[in-house]
Design a protein around this motif. Structure first.
Motif, PDB file in Angstrom:
ATOM      1  N   PRO A 153       1.007  -1.332  -0.114  1.00 13.14           N
ATOM      2  CA  PRO A 153       0.215   0.166  -0.127  1.00 13.14           C
ATOM      3  C   PRO A 153       0.951   1.352   0.010  1.00 13.14           C
ATOM      4  N   GLU A 154       0.373   2.106  -0.561  1.00 11.11           N
ATOM      5  CA  GLU A 154       1.180   3.635  -0.950  1.00 11.11           C
ATOM      6  C   GLU A 154       1.719   4.178   0.556  1.00 11.11           C
ATOM      7  N   ASP A 155       0.862   3.993   1.512  1.00 10.02           N
ATOM      8  CA  ASP A 155       1.255   4.799   2.828  1.00 10.02           C
ATOM      9  C   ASP A 155       2.332   4.080   3.686  1.00 10.02           C
ATOM     10  N   LEU A 156       2.249   2.825   3.325  1.00  5.75           N
ATOM     11  CA  LEU A 156       3.351   1.808   3.982  1.00  5.75           C
ATOM     12  C   LEU A 156       4.536   1.908   3.347  1.00  5.75           C
ATOM     13  N   ARG A 157       4.587   1.746   1.774  1.00  2.54           N
ATOM     14  CA  ARG A 157       5.641   1.968   0.930  1.00  2.54           C
ATOM     15  C   ARG A 157       6.433   3.477   0.941  1.00  2.54           C
ATOM     16  N   THR A 158       5.820   4.360   1.266  1.00  5.64           N
ATOM     17  CA  THR A 158       6.313   5.492   1.407  1.00  5.64           C
ATOM     18  C   THR A 158       7.136   5.638   2.828  1.00  5.64           C
ATOM     19  N   VAL A 159       6.708   5.347   3.813  1.00  2.00           N
ATOM     20  CA  VAL A 159       7.322   5.315   5.128  1.00  2.00           C
ATOM     21  C   VAL A 159       8.731   4.454   4.978  1.00  2.00           C
ATOM     22  N   LEU A 160       8.408   3.150   4.364  1.00  2.00           N
ATOM     23  CA  LEU A 160       9.653   2.536   4.471  1.00  2.00           C
ATOM     24  C   LEU A 160      10.385   3.008   3.582  1.00  2.00           C
ATOM     25  N   VAL A 161      10.265   3.551   2.316  1.00  2.00           N
ATOM     26  CA  VAL A 161      11.349   3.978   1.385  1.00  2.00           C
ATOM     27  C   VAL A 161      12.149   5.405   1.857  1.00  2.00           C
ATOM     28  N   LEU A 162      11.399   6.143   2.794  1.00  2.00           N
ATOM     29  CA  LEU A 162      11.791   7.308   3.236  1.00  2.00           C
ATOM     30  C   LEU A 162      12.862   6.945   4.302  1.00  2.00           C
ATOM     31  N   PHE A 163      12.475   5.785   5.270  1.00  2.00           N
ATOM     32  CA  PHE A 163      13.153   5.591   6.523  1.00  2.00           C
ATOM     33  C   PHE A 163      14.359   4.425   5.823  1.00  2.00           C
ATOM     34  N   GLU A 164      13.970   3.524   5.278  1.00  2.00           N
ATOM     35  CA  GLU A 164      15.218   2.473   4.873  1.00  2.00           C
ATOM     36  C   GLU A 164      16.124   2.922   3.639  1.00  2.00           C
ATOM     37  N   LEU A 165      15.359   3.605   2.672  1.00  2.00           N
ATOM     38  CA  LEU A 165      16.567   3.896   1.754  1.00  2.00           C
ATOM     39  C   LEU A 165      17.010   5.187   1.731  1.00  2.00           C
ATOM     40  N   GLU A 166      16.000   6.311   2.117  1.00  2.00           N
ATOM     41  CA  GLU A 166      16.765   7.730   2.255  1.00  2.00           C
ATOM     42  C   GLU A 166      17.070   8.105   3.800  1.00  2.00           C
ATOM     43  N   GLU A 167      17.086   7.223   4.645  1.00  2.00           N
ATOM     44  CA  GLU A 167      17.644   7.106   5.895  1.00  2.00           C
ATOM     45  C   GLU A 167      17.172   8.386   6.685  1.00  2.00           C
ATOM     46  N   THR A 169      15.151  10.293   9.550  1.00  2.00           N
ATOM     47  CA  THR A 169      14.536   9.851  10.889  1.00  2.00           C
ATOM     48  C   THR A 169      13.126   9.687  10.973  1.00  2.00           C
ATOM     49  N   MET A 170      12.348   9.052  12.009  1.00  2.00           N
ATOM     50  CA  MET A 170      11.086   8.839  12.041  1.00  2.00           C
ATOM     51  C   MET A 170      10.616  10.305  12.356  1.00  2.00           C
ATOM     52  N   GLN A 171      11.347  11.110  13.074  1.00  2.00           N
ATOM     53  CA  GLN A 171      10.894  12.772  13.357  1.00  2.00           C
ATOM     54  C   GLN A 171      10.850  13.549  12.029  1.00  2.00           C
ATOM     55  N   GLU A 172      11.962  13.298  11.226  1.00  2.00           N
ATOM     56  CA  GLU A 172      11.925  14.008   9.957  1.00  2.00           C
ATOM     57  C   GLU A 172      10.829  13.575   9.125  1.00  2.00           C
ATOM     58  N   ILE A 173      10.376  12.218   9.135  1.00  2.00           N
ATOM     59  CA  ILE A 173       9.314  11.471   8.239  1.00  2.00           C
ATOM     60  C   ILE A 173       8.061  12.216   8.828  1.00  2.00           C
ATOM     61  N   SER A 174       7.735  12.159  10.056  1.00  2.00           N
ATOM     62  CA  SER A 174       6.722  12.925  10.962  1.00  2.00           C
ATOM     63  C   SER A 174       6.609  14.254  10.290  1.00  2.00           C
ATOM     64  N   LEU A 179       2.392  14.004   9.916  1.00  2.00           N
ATOM     65  CA  LEU A 179       1.963  12.763  10.562  1.00  2.00           C
ATOM     66  C   LEU A 179       2.410  12.736  12.016  1.00  2.00           C
ATOM     67  N   PRO A 180       1.532  12.349  12.695  1.00  2.00           N
ATOM     68  CA  PRO A 180       1.981  12.294  14.272  1.00  2.00           C
ATOM     69  C   PRO A 180       3.011  10.867  14.377  1.00  2.00           C
ATOM     70  N   MET A 181       4.094  10.923  15.052  1.00  2.00           N
ATOM     71  CA  MET A 181       5.161  10.135  15.120  1.00  2.00           C
ATOM     72  C   MET A 181       4.564   8.849  15.567  1.00  2.00           C
ATOM     73  N   GLY A 182       3.393   8.495  16.222  1.00  2.00           N
ATOM     74  CA  GLY A 182       3.073   7.051  16.655  1.00  2.00           C
ATOM     75  C   GLY A 182       2.548   6.679  15.444  1.00  2.00           C
ATOM     76  N   THR A 183       1.905   7.542  14.338  1.00  2.82           N
ATOM     77  CA  THR A 183       1.396   6.922  13.168  1.00  2.82           C
ATOM     78  C   THR A 183       2.621   6.511  12.424  1.00  2.82           C
ATOM     79  N   VAL A 184       3.791   7.372  12.296  1.00  2.35           N
ATOM     80  CA  VAL A 184       5.011   6.861  11.575  1.00  2.35           C
ATOM     81  C   VAL A 184       5.650   5.632  12.019  1.00  2.35           C
ATOM     82  N   ALA A 185       5.620   5.365  13.386  1.00  6.13           N
ATOM     83  CA  ALA A 185       6.197   4.208  13.990  1.00  6.13           C
ATOM     84  C   ALA A 185       5.371   3.068  13.557  1.00  6.13           C
TER      85      ALA A 185
END
Length: 211
Positions: A153-167, A169-174, A179-185
């Motif tokens: 799903p696009e919402d999960l793929r986006t977070v994975l790409v930003l965290f794992e590929l682009e490195e 942080t969860m705060q930066e993604i938030s 998005l709230p930090m809890g949602t990102v996590a």
């Protein structure tokens, strides 16, 4: 397989970007006032992050034929927002913008009902250095990674790409996705679990299909 080993396998053939710096970015450079300092900052952002933005857009599902235009658009947007981009958070801003640009590009493609272009255009950007057998393996891994990401799903793929590929942080993604930090996590945890399941099936299927 663990997520780390899956990523090691699938990202082993990650592509590089070898496109010219987009002309549209230069045309959008600010003029007058503090234009010199802003132009220098934008130049630094392009030099440091253009390749990462290009590859991230591809991983986010932008058709190969539109990658150049979408990468240009990300930096054109940044050129008009230099005053609000905090120093040290340039990459987070660019990746957040890339997510929105990719989403718009995919919606436009669906409306046009076009068939996505194959990997040939993107493959032309690959380094010509590897041996033919290495290029074949890189393309196989790249296709496998694209297959796994496309199944998410696009919402999960986006977070994975930003965290794992682009490195990021969860705060930066938030901040980038508003998005709230809890949602990102939560999304990251679910994305990792789903990625592991899909990639295990995909790798197993390819293994069984080999002579």
């Amino acid at each position: 397989m663990t997520l780390v080993s899956d990523l090691d396998i699938l990202f082993a053939g990650a592509e590089v970007c070898d496109t010219d710096e987009p002309r549209a970015v230069e045309e959008a450079w600010p003029r007058g006032g503090d234009a010199g300092a802003e132009k220098a900052r934008l130049r630094e952002m392009v030099d440091a992050h253009f390749d990462a933005v290009y590859v991230a857009l591809r991983r986010l599902g932008v058709p190969a034929a539109e990658l150049d235009d979408c990468a240009q658009q990300v930096f054109v947007v940044a050129s008009g927002k230099l005053g609000v981009i905090q120093p040290g958070r340039e990459k987070a801003f660019l990746m957040g913008t890339a997510v929105h640009v990719a989403s718009h590009a995919k919606r436009s493609q669906r409306r046009r009902r076009e068939v996505p272009e194959g990997d040939e255009v993107a493959d032309e950007r690959a380094d010509a250095g590897p041996r033919p057998d290495e290029i074949v393996e890189q393309r196989r891994l790249r296709a496998l990674l694209d297959q796994v990401l496309a199944a998410m799903p696009e919402d999960l793929r986006t977070v994975l790409v930003l965290f794992e590929l682009e490195e990021l942080t969860m705060q930066e993604i938030s901040g980038a996705l508003d998005l709230p930090m809890g949602t990102v996590a939560s999304r990251l945890r679910r994305a990792r679990e789903l990625f592991a399941r899909i990639s295990a099936r995909a790798v197993g299927t390819q293994g069984r299909g080999r002579p």
